[in-house]
Design an enzyme around this catalytic site. Structure first.
Site, PDB file in Angstrom:
ATOM      1  N   SER A 268       0.826  -1.214   0.000  1.00  0.00           N
ATOM      2  CA  SER A 268       0.000   0.000   0.000  1.00  0.00           C
ATOM      3  C   SER A 268       0.863   1.269   0.000  1.00  0.00           C
ATOM      4  O   SER A 268       0.464   2.293  -0.569  1.00  0.00           O
ATOM      5  CB  SER A 268      -0.993   0.007   1.173  1.00  0.00           C
ATOM      6  OG  SER A 268      -0.326   0.086   2.398  1.00  0.00           O
TER       7      SER A 268
ATOM      8  N   LYS B 255      23.305 -13.965   0.661  1.00  0.00           N
ATOM      9  CA  LYS B 255      22.708 -12.632   0.473  1.00  0.00           C
ATOM     10  C   LYS B 255      23.542 -11.815  -0.516  1.00  0.00           C
ATOM     11  O   LYS B 255      22.999 -11.116  -1.372  1.00  0.00           O
ATOM     12  CB  LYS B 255      22.638 -11.921   1.829  1.00  0.00           C
ATOM     13  CG  LYS B 255      21.937 -10.564   1.788  1.00  0.00           C
ATOM     14  CD  LYS B 255      22.097  -9.801   3.083  1.00  0.00           C
ATOM     15  CE  LYS B 255      21.228 -10.312   4.189  1.00  0.00           C
ATOM     16  NZ  LYS B 255      19.869  -9.742   4.216  1.00  0.00           N
TER      17      LYS B 255
ATOM     18  N   MET C 186      10.657  -6.852   4.115  1.00  0.00           N
ATOM     19  CA  MET C 186      10.913  -7.457   5.426  1.00  0.00           C
ATOM     20  C   MET C 186      12.187  -8.307   5.425  1.00  0.00           C
ATOM     21  O   MET C 186      12.152  -9.491   5.741  1.00  0.00           O
ATOM     22  CB  MET C 186       9.686  -8.270   5.848  1.00  0.00           C
ATOM     23  CG  MET C 186       8.479  -7.406   6.112  1.00  0.00           C
ATOM     24  SD  MET C 186       8.864  -6.024   7.249  1.00  0.00           S
ATOM     25  CE  MET C 186       7.238  -5.512   7.744  1.00  0.00           C
ATOM     26  N   ARG C 187      13.294  -7.655   5.069  1.00  0.00           N
ATOM     27  CA  ARG C 187      14.561  -8.367   4.962  1.00  0.00           C
ATOM     28  C   ARG C 187      15.664  -7.356   5.261  1.00  0.00           C
ATOM     29  O   ARG C 187      15.545  -6.192   4.876  1.00  0.00           O
ATOM     30  CB  ARG C 187      14.662  -8.856   3.509  1.00  0.00           C
ATOM     31  CG  ARG C 187      15.707  -9.870   3.237  1.00  0.00           C
ATOM     32  CD  ARG C 187      15.418 -10.577   1.928  1.00  0.00           C
ATOM     33  NE  ARG C 187      14.357 -11.558   2.099  1.00  0.00           N
ATOM     34  CZ  ARG C 187      14.531 -12.754   2.633  1.00  0.00           C
ATOM     35  NH1 ARG C 187      15.722 -13.136   3.005  1.00  0.00           N
ATOM     36  NH2 ARG C 187      13.511 -13.586   2.782  1.00  0.00           N
TER      37      ARG C 187
ATOM     38  N   ASN D 285      13.884   3.830   4.554  1.00  0.00           N
ATOM     39  CA  ASN D 285      12.858   2.890   4.999  1.00  0.00           C
ATOM     40  C   ASN D 285      11.781   3.650   5.766  1.00  0.00           C
ATOM     41  O   ASN D 285      12.047   4.705   6.339  1.00  0.00           O
ATOM     42  CB  ASN D 285      13.491   1.841   5.922  1.00  0.00           C
ATOM     43  CG  ASN D 285      12.488   0.800   6.389  1.00  0.00           C
ATOM     44  OD1 ASN D 285      11.659   0.319   5.606  1.00  0.00           O
ATOM     45  ND2 ASN D 285      12.529   0.436   7.667  1.00  0.00           N
TER      46      ASN D 285
ATOM     47  N   HIS E 175       8.866   3.033   8.866  1.00  0.00           N
ATOM     48  CA  HIS E 175       8.505   2.109   9.941  1.00  0.00           C
ATOM     49  C   HIS E 175       7.332   2.706  10.710  1.00  0.00           C
ATOM     50  O   HIS E 175       7.314   3.914  10.988  1.00  0.00           O
ATOM     51  CB  HIS E 175       9.710   1.876  10.866  1.00  0.00           C
ATOM     52  CG  HIS E 175       9.435   0.835  11.894  1.00  0.00           C
ATOM     53  ND1 HIS E 175       9.362  -0.513  11.594  1.00  0.00           N
ATOM     54  CD2 HIS E 175       9.165   0.928  13.222  1.00  0.00           C
ATOM     55  CE1 HIS E 175       9.079  -1.190  12.696  1.00  0.00           C
ATOM     56  NE2 HIS E 175       8.950  -0.346  13.684  1.00  0.00           N
TER      57      HIS E 175
HETATM   58  C1  GAR Z   1       4.132  -0.550   6.634  1.00  0.00           C
HETATM   59  O1  GAR Z   1       3.306  -0.223   7.710  1.00  0.00           O
HETATM   60  C2  GAR Z   1       5.580  -0.277   6.967  1.00  0.00           C
HETATM   61  O2  GAR Z   1       5.747   0.792   7.839  1.00  0.00           O
HETATM   62  C3  GAR Z   1       5.974  -1.579   7.638  1.00  0.00           C
HETATM   63  O3  GAR Z   1       5.367  -2.550   6.857  1.00  0.00           O
HETATM   64  C4  GAR Z   1       4.118  -2.062   6.372  1.00  0.00           C
HETATM   65  C5  GAR Z   1       4.039  -2.387   4.904  1.00  0.00           C
HETATM   66  O4  GAR Z   1       2.757  -2.117   4.418  1.00  0.00           O
HETATM   67  N1  GAR Z   1       7.387  -1.717   7.688  1.00  0.00           N
HETATM   68  C6  GAR Z   1       8.016  -2.248   8.727  1.00  0.00           C
HETATM   69  O5  GAR Z   1       7.448  -2.715   9.703  1.00  0.00           O
HETATM   70  C7  GAR Z   1       9.534  -2.241   8.621  1.00  0.00           C
HETATM   71  N2  GAR Z   1      10.109  -2.773   9.773  1.00  0.00           N
HETATM   72  P1  GAR Z   1       2.474  -2.077   2.854  1.00  0.00           P
HETATM   73  O6  GAR Z   1       3.079  -3.360   2.253  1.00  0.00           O
HETATM   74  O7  GAR Z   1       0.974  -2.053   2.725  1.00  0.00           O
HETATM   75  O8  GAR Z   1       3.131  -0.859   2.297  1.00  0.00           O
END
Ligand code: GAR
Length: 190
Positions: A13, A65, A90-91, A107, A109
Protein backbone atom coordinates in the site's frame (compact mmCIF):
# COMPACT_ATOMS: atom_id res chain seq x y z
CA UNK A 1 13.88 12.57 -13.66
CA UNK A 2 14.91 10.82 -10.45
CA UNK A 3 14.72 7.03 -10.84
CA UNK A 4 13.52 5.15 -7.79
CA UNK A 5 13.49 1.45 -6.96
CA UNK A 6 10.78 0.39 -4.54
CA UNK A 7 11.37 -2.73 -2.44
CA UNK A 8 8.35 -4.53 -0.95
CA UNK A 9 7.44 -7.94 0.46
CA UNK A 10 3.70 -7.74 1.03
CA UNK A 11 0.58 -5.70 0.47
CA UNK A 12 2.35 -2.76 -1.13
CA UNK A 13 0.00 0.00 0.00
CA UNK A 14 2.94 2.38 0.52
CA UNK A 15 4.20 1.46 -2.94
CA UNK A 16 0.71 2.30 -4.26
CA UNK A 17 0.66 5.65 -2.48
CA UNK A 18 3.94 6.64 -4.15
CA UNK A 19 2.77 5.44 -7.57
CA UNK A 20 -0.44 7.46 -7.18
CA UNK A 21 1.46 10.66 -6.36
CA UNK A 22 3.71 10.19 -9.38
CA UNK A 23 0.71 9.55 -11.65
CA UNK A 24 -1.01 12.68 -10.30
CA UNK A 25 2.08 14.63 -11.25
CA UNK A 26 2.73 15.49 -7.60
CA UNK A 27 6.11 13.77 -7.37
CA UNK A 28 8.71 14.30 -10.08
CA UNK A 29 10.17 10.81 -10.17
CA UNK A 30 9.92 7.52 -12.03
CA UNK A 31 9.58 4.11 -10.43
CA UNK A 32 12.11 2.15 -12.44
CA UNK A 33 11.33 -1.17 -10.77
CA UNK A 34 9.61 -2.95 -7.92
CA UNK A 35 12.05 -5.34 -6.25
CA UNK A 36 10.54 -8.15 -4.19
CA UNK A 37 11.63 -11.25 -2.34
CA UNK A 38 8.02 -12.53 -2.48
CA UNK A 39 7.15 -13.12 -6.13
CA UNK A 40 3.45 -13.70 -5.31
CA UNK A 41 2.85 -10.74 -3.02
CA UNK A 42 0.11 -8.21 -3.72
CA UNK A 43 2.66 -5.47 -4.38
CA UNK A 44 3.61 -7.37 -7.57
CA UNK A 45 -0.01 -7.28 -8.80
CA UNK A 46 -0.11 -3.55 -8.13
CA UNK A 47 3.11 -3.04 -10.11
CA UNK A 48 1.83 -5.04 -13.09
CA UNK A 49 -1.36 -2.95 -13.16
CA UNK A 50 0.78 0.15 -13.59
CA UNK A 51 3.23 -1.46 -16.04
CA UNK A 52 6.08 -1.08 -13.60
CA UNK A 53 8.85 -3.65 -14.13
CA UNK A 54 9.25 -6.23 -11.38
CA UNK A 55 12.52 -7.79 -10.25
CA UNK A 56 11.61 -10.75 -8.08
CA UNK A 57 13.95 -13.19 -6.46
CA UNK A 58 13.73 -16.08 -4.02
CA UNK A 59 16.53 -15.73 -1.46
CA UNK A 60 16.83 -19.44 -0.78
CA UNK A 61 17.73 -20.05 -4.43
CA UNK A 62 21.00 -18.16 -3.93
CA UNK A 63 24.08 -19.35 -2.03
CA UNK A 64 24.19 -16.10 -0.04
CA UNK A 65 22.71 -12.63 0.47
CA UNK A 66 25.75 -11.18 -1.31
CA UNK A 67 24.88 -13.16 -4.43
CA UNK A 68 21.31 -11.94 -4.79
CA UNK A 69 22.18 -8.41 -3.74
CA UNK A 70 24.90 -8.31 -6.42
CA UNK A 71 22.27 -9.23 -9.02
CA UNK A 72 19.90 -6.55 -7.71
CA UNK A 73 22.67 -3.91 -7.56
CA UNK A 74 23.73 -4.70 -11.12
CA UNK A 75 20.15 -4.35 -12.34
CA UNK A 76 19.56 -1.08 -10.48
CA UNK A 77 22.80 0.50 -11.66
CA UNK A 78 21.99 -0.50 -15.24
CA UNK A 79 18.60 1.22 -14.86
CA UNK A 80 20.22 4.36 -13.43
CA UNK A 81 18.37 4.08 -10.14
CA UNK A 82 19.55 6.68 -7.65
CA UNK A 83 17.26 6.03 -4.67
CA UNK A 84 16.08 2.80 -3.04
CA UNK A 85 12.82 3.10 -1.11
CA UNK A 86 11.94 0.23 1.21
CA UNK A 87 8.19 -0.08 1.68
CA UNK A 88 7.43 -3.12 3.78
CA UNK A 89 10.54 -4.97 2.58
CA UNK A 90 10.91 -7.46 5.43
CA UNK A 91 14.56 -8.37 4.96
CA UNK A 92 17.81 -6.89 6.21
CA UNK A 93 19.75 -4.99 3.58
CA UNK A 94 23.33 -6.28 3.31
CA UNK A 95 26.75 -4.82 2.63
CA UNK A 96 26.53 -5.16 -1.16
CA UNK A 97 23.52 -2.84 -1.52
CA UNK A 98 24.61 -0.55 1.31
CA UNK A 99 27.96 -0.04 -0.40
CA UNK A 100 26.48 0.40 -3.87
CA UNK A 101 23.92 2.99 -2.67
CA UNK A 102 25.46 4.90 0.24
CA UNK A 103 22.92 7.23 1.90
CA UNK A 104 20.55 6.34 -0.89
CA UNK A 105 18.42 3.68 0.83
CA UNK A 106 15.50 4.74 3.02
CA UNK A 107 12.86 2.89 5.00
CA UNK A 108 9.51 3.61 6.62
CA UNK A 109 8.51 2.11 9.94
CA UNK A 110 5.10 2.41 11.67
CA UNK A 111 6.41 3.43 15.12
CA UNK A 112 8.45 6.21 16.66
CA UNK A 113 11.89 4.61 16.37
CA UNK A 114 14.01 3.60 18.15
CA UNK A 115 10.96 2.16 19.95
CA UNK A 116 9.38 -1.03 18.63
CA UNK A 117 11.56 -1.97 15.65
CA UNK A 118 11.04 -5.15 13.65
CA UNK A 119 7.81 -6.88 12.73
CA UNK A 120 4.32 -5.94 14.03
CA UNK A 121 5.54 -2.59 15.31
CA UNK A 122 2.05 -1.12 15.68
CA UNK A 123 0.80 -4.06 17.74
CA UNK A 124 3.94 -4.00 19.87
CA UNK A 125 3.35 -0.31 20.65
CA UNK A 126 -0.39 -0.83 21.25
CA UNK A 127 0.17 -3.76 23.62
CA UNK A 128 2.76 -1.72 25.49
CA UNK A 129 0.18 0.98 26.03
CA UNK A 130 2.02 3.90 24.47
CA UNK A 131 0.24 7.26 24.67
CA UNK A 132 1.76 8.63 21.46
CA UNK A 133 1.94 6.71 18.19
CA UNK A 134 3.80 7.65 15.06
CA UNK A 135 5.76 6.89 11.93
CA UNK A 136 9.48 7.14 11.17
CA UNK A 137 11.35 7.49 7.89
CA UNK A 138 15.07 6.77 8.20
CA UNK A 139 18.23 5.95 6.30
CA UNK A 140 18.93 2.24 6.16
CA UNK A 141 21.99 0.67 7.71
CA UNK A 142 22.81 -2.94 8.52
CA UNK A 143 20.49 -3.13 11.57
CA UNK A 144 16.78 -3.80 12.03
CA UNK A 145 15.06 -0.43 11.58
CA UNK A 146 18.15 1.45 12.71
CA UNK A 147 19.87 4.24 10.79
CA UNK A 148 19.70 8.01 11.00
CA UNK A 149 16.17 9.38 11.29
CA UNK A 150 15.01 11.69 8.50
CA UNK A 151 11.45 12.45 9.62
CA UNK A 152 8.85 11.47 12.19
CA UNK A 153 5.20 12.26 12.66
CA UNK A 154 3.19 11.46 15.76
CA UNK A 155 -0.35 11.62 17.12
CA UNK A 156 -2.23 10.98 20.35
CA UNK A 157 -5.00 8.42 19.97
CA UNK A 158 -8.54 9.11 21.18
CA UNK A 159 -9.73 7.36 24.35
CA UNK A 160 -10.53 3.70 23.68
CA UNK A 161 -9.33 3.72 20.09
CA UNK A 162 -8.94 0.16 18.81
CA UNK A 163 -5.81 -1.35 17.32
CA UNK A 164 -7.48 -1.35 13.92
CA UNK A 165 -8.40 2.33 14.14
CA UNK A 166 -4.87 3.22 15.15
CA UNK A 167 -3.44 1.12 12.32
CA UNK A 168 -5.60 3.00 9.84
CA UNK A 169 -4.38 6.35 11.13
CA UNK A 170 -0.77 5.21 11.01
CA UNK A 171 -1.05 4.00 7.44
CA UNK A 172 -2.66 7.27 6.37
CA UNK A 173 0.29 9.14 7.92
CA UNK A 174 2.76 6.81 6.21
CA UNK A 175 1.36 7.48 2.75
CA UNK A 176 1.77 11.24 3.14
CA UNK A 177 5.02 11.30 5.07
CA UNK A 178 6.92 9.00 2.71
CA UNK A 179 6.03 11.05 -0.36
CA UNK A 180 6.89 14.27 1.47
CA UNK A 181 10.33 12.96 2.49
CA UNK A 182 11.09 11.70 -1.01
CA UNK A 183 10.02 15.02 -2.52
CA UNK A 184 11.79 17.27 -0.02
CA UNK A 185 14.96 15.32 0.65
CA UNK A 186 15.70 13.40 -2.52
CA UNK A 187 13.86 14.50 -5.66
CA UNK A 188 14.91 18.09 -5.07
CA UNK A 189 18.57 16.99 -5.07
CA UNK A 190 18.65 16.16 -8.77
C1 GAR B 1 4.13 -0.55 6.63
O1 GAR B 1 3.31 -0.22 7.71
C2 GAR B 1 5.58 -0.28 6.97
O2 GAR B 1 5.75 0.79 7.84
C3 GAR B 1 5.97 -1.58 7.64
O3 GAR B 1 5.37 -2.55 6.86
C4 GAR B 1 4.12 -2.06 6.37
C5 GAR B 1 4.04 -2.39 4.90
O4 GAR B 1 2.76 -2.12 4.42
N1 GAR B 1 7.39 -1.72 7.69
C6 GAR B 1 8.02 -2.25 8.73
O5 GAR B 1 7.45 -2.72 9.70
C7 GAR B 1 9.53 -2.24 8.62
N2 GAR B 1 10.11 -2.77 9.77
P1 GAR B 1 2.47 -2.08 2.85
O6 GAR B 1 3.08 -3.36 2.25
O7 GAR B 1 0.97 -2.05 2.73
O8 GAR B 1 3.13 -0.86 2.30
Amino acid sequence: MKKIALFASGNGSNFQAIVDEIEKGALAAVIAVLVTDKPHCFAVERARKHNIPVFSFVPKNYPSKDEYEREIAFYLIEKNVSLIVLAGYMRLVGEVLLTAFPNRIINIHPTLLPAFPGKNGIKQAFDYGVKIFGVTVHYVDAGVDTGKIIAQESFKPEENETLQEIEEKIHAIEYQLYVKVIREHFVSLC
